[in-house]
Design an enzyme around this catalytic site. Structure first.
Site, short mmCIF file in Angstrom:
data_model
loop_
_atom_site.label_atom_id
_atom_site.label_comp_id
_atom_site.label_asym_id
_atom_site.label_seq_id
_atom_site.Cartn_x
_atom_site.Cartn_y
_atom_site.Cartn_z
N SER A 146 0.83 -1.21 0.00
CA SER A 146 0.00 0.00 0.00
C SER A 146 0.86 1.26 0.00
CB SER A 146 -0.92 0.00 1.22
OG SER A 146 -0.15 0.02 2.39
N HIS A 181 -2.69 -2.75 -6.03
CA HIS A 181 -3.07 -2.39 -4.66
C HIS A 181 -4.59 -2.50 -4.45
CE1 HIS A 181 -3.47 0.88 -1.36
NE2 HIS A 181 -3.47 -0.32 -0.84
N ASN A 184 -3.47 6.40 -0.39
CA ASN A 184 -2.99 6.43 0.99
C ASN A 184 -2.26 7.73 1.32
OD1 ASN A 184 -4.09 4.15 1.94
ND2 ASN A 184 -2.32 2.84 1.57
#
Ligand code: T1G
Length: 706
Positions: free
Chosen positions: A429, A450, A500
């Site tokens: 990630s 991902h 993220n």
């Protein structure tokens, strides 16, 4: 011509075949032409029946033209638009000769409403037959008579289920609830239709297919008290699912409720009014934007891969049997891919299998799968604690702990165990995919893949391209993501990728607010009030603070102090309060609330102790929300400036699908543009002065987004 009329042996055929479009649309022009045809047909007394058919494969009619709908800015235009369609459909409904819609593909929105204005509806066994009224997904309500005719055709409660949820159903489902009168095989349909027409005309079977409504439904619908209960319950359910952010289902409910028992003219007038009120609103405009985004990313291919033939993937190795590995194995087998699951011991593998099975059991509970199907799917997972069997796989997906050293080691190991043309994916990630690529014999075969947690629910996959990734690898990753029913977006290799990175700057700011004296629930509520599916601290508990801290450290290493983890996070982490998986984080997660979402979570008092006394400040909700949101906007601008992603659309769709950013806001950048980029710049500058922190430092590219 979008619509034409011909006669074939006393049968009238109205055929829709939009010349410059993949789908048939009820454009203003098409409706005008249909109106003229109906005028002509009215006079023809020798016709036995009229068939309404499509000249397109797999599409009956995809509805009104959304491009026309999005241009409507005034309520009177909206009313005119709806009434124009209603008038034509009334004419169709009033024809004396029997009319039959022959549905051999999608019949959505206005397409379904046109079929409802016909006397009969015939579907085929083509699996592409999908029927429904998805208007609320565009922030509007059915405006061509759907709110009036659907309840009359299939009953109130079934109609409410379809209209208020924007549901689209299969041919078989439509037949079961009485929306279709017959289902015919595609082969020999002409003969079947002729036979059906003979039956109608000889009045042997003029009765329409009646839905098999249960006793309770019939009771609820037929008496005023029952209806009041039904409307009341439905309203509560709508409020629960939309949290009050989406006005369309509520307006549709209001229109249907008020129209009950009214005559056609009155009911259609109220429908047109309801439609016009919704169609001019910003929520509808944003949801239309999201429709276009979804359409775009359904087919998007990265530059240079358009003409590449992707590899076929039938067998996949999954390394790492944790929550992600187990979830990935479940998804793969669900889509018919054989899985070789590897971990370092059988106890861990057992956990991975349990994770997969648990997801399957949920599907059985919801009657999406049968127990024997689950058994067969689970049998498609074989397991191993070494690399045996890796020679025959087409793809490897690595999903071990977020540790670059370990990942590099594993990539080096398994790249020696697979054949030369295998696609090698990492589900990291945040870590550099390029480093893993360089650890292998075939860097060109390596790509980041991902998934988001929970794998079976989250619709997005970030496909991470490194400087070494070949076009064939990329094309295969994109096609494979779609086979898994996920939407892939292209992201260049960089710490935290897109989602993220943006998410962590936001969660970290929530930590800072906590340190400044805000309450856990208040911070979360500010963001759920904005429309996020959960607040940042709840999200941190869901993901696990250990994971969050790790990613923050990686981001800090790459991008500097703005990602320095809030002190409170470090302290909560060192106290072992990792979140849901430990039963405690910012909230207490007792076993019961883990199982049932109904039980309210309570904030963890230990956090207060860890925080100690905090300086009492005047807390400004507006400012807190802006700090969290605008930092995301600024970070997204940096991602665009650094060309981590190609364009604003990738950010907007990625945020909606990867984080649940509220679709009614249209996406992160669209939201920012609606607020005004200038205003955001001004506020970020103010925050930088006020908090004396460079984390609010403007990205130069932000101004370009205005
Ligand atoms: N308006 C305008 N364009 C449309 C369209 C529509 N209704 N439906 C599809 N398209 C375009 C789409 O953007 C794409 O364009 C191409 O057609 C489809 O190709 C008064 C208010 C029908 C299931 O919400 O769900 O009726 O990208 O390869 O994947 O009550 O498109 O090629 O340029 O994507 O098989 C209600 C929305 C309207 C249906 C086909 N209708 N469409 O998907 O094909 S409101 C909808 C879809 C209404 C009345 C009201 C899907 C599809 P391009 P494709 P596909």
């Amino acid at each position: 011509m979008p619509v034409t009329f011909r006669t074939e042996n006393q049968l009238g055929v109205i055929e829709f075949n939009h010349p410059d479009s993949k789908v048939n649309l009820l454009t203003a022009d098409c409706l005008k032409k249909l109106d003229l045809i109906l005028e002509e047909v009215k006079e023809k007394e020798d016709l036995k029946a009229i068939l309404l058919v499509s000249g397109k494969k797999d599409v009956f009619i995809a509805g009104a033209d959304i491009k026309e709908i999005e241009k409507i800015t005034q309520t009177n235009e909206g009313e005119d638009k709806a009434q124009a369609g209603q008038k034509v459909f009334n004419k169709l409904e009033d024809l004396k000769v029997p009319t039959i819609a022959v549905i051999n593909g999608v019949a959505l929105g206005g397409g379904c409403e046109l079929a409802l204005a016909c006397r009969y509806r015939i579907g085929t066994f083509n699996p592409k037959v999908r029927i429904g009224l998805p208007e609320v997904n565009l922030g509007i309500l059915p405006g061509f008579g759907g709110t009036y005719r659907l309840p009359k055709t299939i009953g109130l409660s079934e109609a409410l289920k379809i209209i208020l949820a924007g549901k689209v159903i299969s041919g078989m489902e439509a037949y079961k609830i009485g929306l279709l009168d017959r289902l015919f095989p595609q082969v020999g349909i002409h003969e079947q239709l002729l036979k059906f027409i003979d039956e109608i005309l000889s009045s042997k079977k003029t009765k329409r297919n009646q839905s098999r409504k249960g006793f309770l439904n019939a009771f609820l619908e037929k008496n005023p008290l029952g209806r009041a209960i039904l409307f009341d319950q439905t309203r509560r359910m709508v409020l629960q699912t939309t949290k009050g952010f989406y006005p369309a289902p509520l307006k549709a409910l209001e229109v249907i409720k008020n129209n009950f028992g009214l005559n056609r003219n009155q009911a259609l007038k109220a429908e047109a009014k309801g439609f016009s009120e919704l169609v001019i609103g910003s929520i509808s405009k944003n949801l239309v934007k999201v429709f276009y985004l979804t359409e775009k990313f359904k087919k998007y291919m990265p530059p240079g891969t358009e003409n590449i033939l992707p590899k076929r993937i039938d067998q996949c190795a999954v390394i790492g049997a944790g929550v992600m590995g187990g979830g990935i194995a479940q998804l793969l087998t669900q889509k018919g891919v054989w899985v070789r699951m590897k971990d370092i011991d059988y106890k861990l593998i057992g956990n991975g299998l349990k994770t997969a099975e648990k997801i399957y059991k949920e599907a059985v509970k919801k009657r999406k799968l049968k127990p024997h199907e689950v058994k067969r799917k689970m049998a498609q997972i074989t397991t191993s604690i070494d690399y045996s069997g890796f020679k025959s796989v087409d793809m490897v997906i690595e999903a071990v702990v977020e540790n670059l050293e370990i990942k590099n080691k594993i990539f080096k190991e398994f790249s020696n165990e697979v054949s030369d043309n295998v696609i090698l994916c990492t589900n990291t990630s945040s870590l550099p995919v390029s480093a893993m690529a360089q650890a292998t014999r075939h860097p060109a075969n390596v790509v980041g893949f991902h998934f988001f947690n929970p794998v079976h629910r989250m619709p997005l996959i970030e496909v991470i391209k490194t400087p070494f990734t070949s076009a064939e690898t990329l094309a295969t990753a994109f096609q494979f993501a779609r086979r898994l029913d996920k939407t892939p977006i292209l992201v260049n290799d960089s710490a935290g990728f897109l989602i993220n990175r943006i998410l962590l700057i936001y969660i970290n700011e929530a930590g800072r607010l906590l340190e400044e004296g805000w309450k856990i629930q208040t911070i979360d509520q500010i963001m759920t009030d904005f429309g996020m599916p959960m607040g940042p601290l709840t999200l941190s508990d869901e993901v696990g603070l250990d994971v969050g801290i790790k990613v923050l450290h990686i981001l800090e290493q790459s991008f500097g102090a703005r990602f320095k983890a809030a002190q409170i996070f470090e302290r909560v982490y060192s106290n072992g309060l990792l979140g849901k998986k430990m039963g405690k984080g910012f909230y207490i997660h007792p076993m019961e609330s883990r199982r049932s979402k109904i039980l309210k979570r309570i904030a963890n008092k230990e956090i207060e102790k860890i925080l100690g006394t905090r300086s009492a400040q005047v807390l400004d909700h507006d400012e807190a929300r802006k700090r969290m949101l605008y930092l995301m906007v600024n970070e997204a601008a940096m991602c665009l400036e650094e060309k981590i992603v190609e364009d604003v659309d990738t950010v907007d769709l990625g945020m909606i699908m990867g984080t649940g950013f509220p679709p009614f806001q249209g996406g992160l950048i669209r939201y920012a543009q609606e607020i005004g980029i200038d205003k955001i710049i001004e506020d970020l500058n103010t925050f930088q002065d006020k908090f004396k922190s460079d984390r609010f430092k403007l990205c130069a590219h932000l101004a370009n987004l205005a």
